[in-house]
Design a protein around this motif. Sequence first.
Motif, PDB file in Angstrom:
ATOM      1  N   ASP A 158       0.831  -1.212   0.000  1.00 50.66           N
ATOM      2  CA  ASP A 158       0.000   0.000   0.000  1.00 50.66           C
ATOM      3  C   ASP A 158       0.863   1.258   0.000  1.00 50.66           C
ATOM      4  OD1 ASP A 158      -2.458  -1.089  -0.210  1.00 50.66           O
ATOM      5  OD2 ASP A 158      -3.035  -0.863   1.891  1.00 50.66           O
ATOM      6  N   ALA A 159       1.914   1.232   0.834  1.00 50.93           N
ATOM      7  CA  ALA A 159       2.807   2.394   0.927  1.00 50.93           C
ATOM      8  C   ALA A 159       3.530   2.623  -0.395  1.00 50.93           C
ATOM      9  CB  ALA A 159       3.814   2.191   2.059  1.00 50.93           C
ATOM     10  N   LYS A 160       3.956   1.525  -1.035  1.00 55.62           N
ATOM     11  CA  LYS A 160       4.652   1.634  -2.329  1.00 55.62           C
ATOM     12  C   LYS A 160       3.726   2.251  -3.387  1.00 55.62           C
ATOM     13  CE  LYS A 160       7.791  -2.306  -1.680  1.00 55.62           C
ATOM     14  NZ  LYS A 160       9.067  -1.580  -1.561  1.00 55.62           N
ATOM     15  N   LYS A 161       2.469   1.768  -3.404  1.00 57.41           N
ATOM     16  CA  LYS A 161       1.508   2.280  -4.385  1.00 57.41           C
ATOM     17  C   LYS A 161       1.182   3.750  -4.102  1.00 57.41           C
ATOM     18  CE  LYS A 161      -1.323   2.104  -7.848  1.00 57.41           C
ATOM     19  NZ  LYS A 161      -0.778   2.146  -9.208  1.00 57.41           N
ATOM     20  N   ALA A 162       0.979   4.071  -2.815  1.00 65.12           N
ATOM     21  CA  ALA A 162       0.677   5.452  -2.427  1.00 65.12           C
ATOM     22  C   ALA A 162       1.822   6.377  -2.848  1.00 65.12           C
ATOM     23  CB  ALA A 162       0.447   5.549  -0.922  1.00 65.12           C
ATOM     24  N   PHE A 163       3.069   5.931  -2.614  1.00 65.85           N
ATOM     25  CA  PHE A 163       4.242   6.738  -2.973  1.00 65.85           C
ATOM     26  C   PHE A 163       4.290   6.982  -4.487  1.00 65.85           C
ATOM     27  CE2 PHE A 163       8.798   7.123  -4.086  1.00 65.85           C
ATOM     28  CZ  PHE A 163       9.104   8.269  -3.354  1.00 65.85           C
ATOM     29  N   GLN A 187      -8.907   3.040  -7.391  1.00 70.15           N
ATOM     30  CA  GLN A 187      -7.908   2.476  -6.473  1.00 70.15           C
ATOM     31  C   GLN A 187      -6.845   3.522  -6.126  1.00 70.15           C
ATOM     32  OE1 GLN A 187      -9.108   1.020  -9.205  1.00 70.15           O
ATOM     33  NE2 GLN A 187      -8.995  -1.226  -9.126  1.00 70.15           N
ATOM     34  N   ASP A 188      -6.458   4.325  -7.127  1.00 69.77           N
ATOM     35  CA  ASP A 188      -5.455   5.381  -6.887  1.00 69.77           C
ATOM     36  C   ASP A 188      -6.010   6.462  -5.959  1.00 69.77           C
ATOM     37  OD1 ASP A 188      -3.736   4.058  -8.561  1.00 69.77           O
ATOM     38  OD2 ASP A 188      -4.059   5.362 -10.288  1.00 69.77           O
TER      39      ASP A 188
END
Length: 366
Positions: A158-163, A187-188
């Motif tokens: 989740d953190a990787k995608k959020a970043f 999702q974004d």
Amino acid sequence: MALQCGIVGLPNVGKSTLFNCLSNAKAQAANFPFCTIEPNVGVITVPDERLAVLEKLVSPERVVPTVVEIVDIAGLVKGASKGEGLGNKFLANIRETNAIIHVLRCFDDDNIIHVDGSVNPVRDKEIIDTELQLKDLESVEAKIKKVEKMAKTGNDKDAKKAFEVLTSLKELLEQGKSARAANLSEQDLVHVADCCLLTLKPVLYVCNVDEKSVKTGNKYVEQVKEAVKGENAEVLIITAAMEAEIAGLDTYEERQLFLGEMGLTEPGVNFLIKAAYRILNLQTYFTAGVKEVRAWTIIKGMTAPQAAGVIHTDFEKGFIRAEVIKYNDFVTLGSEVACKDAGKMGVEGKEYVVNDGDLMHFRFNV
């Protein structure tokens, strides 16, 4: 549903004139009221021709239209993102709204001084955009600081995608583009929801033109359309001064006569209200009985129990089923009984997604 559109614009673009037209009962159809919650918030009825048709067929004791809230947001100057002028209040007010109506001056008039000395709607748009983008950039950078370490050192997907999403937004905002231009997936959007991004809100650009340009537009309107074509935004043409004249007429008949003389079918504010309803992603369903014909506001995609909950939370909690008649069937056949006899009344369960114009009757048990 207390969803709000905020009206923004630089001084002397016609924003206040437009808000005053919206907030004048006479600017609406004959029997649609207006009320003020506080000086800068108006609850405005949504013009819907279907209500008049249902009223003729059902002959109810009263008709209740649906409404949308419009907020007059003042205080914008260059530097608002840094708290200049009423900047902090302006940005706080706009954050609370669900969509933005951005009024742009698209007319020449030497008697009305432009705050920047000349008429240039694209420049005016960019002044407001820049202030909102700078504030969004602050929010995005703050969130990046929170997730960057987890994204780079841990296995937190989740953190990787959020970043990843936040970094791409940061680059976009640094280029002077609004967040809505990113066309983020659902999702974004989850990863940026807590940022409350101002430039992610849907926007309606209102070009305030002179009388002779109200039907065809002018060079300024074309400039605006060209400037916003990548934004997935709607552009509307209106003449605020003429709307003020219409609002000042005493009777519905006088207003219709004036519109006829101008070659128009209804006031521009009606188109604006309907457009505001659209950009808020709202639609209407009806309840119709001898006591009352009423329009109810729901968000597109709501299921029958959620739509029932707009009337009362007990309706949603104890939902059993919904009896649904399509608006066109009701108008064609003329009554609920006729629709039932013709097999045009559907019995729907909890999964039914309500359509615009549905006539609904809910069965519930609490």
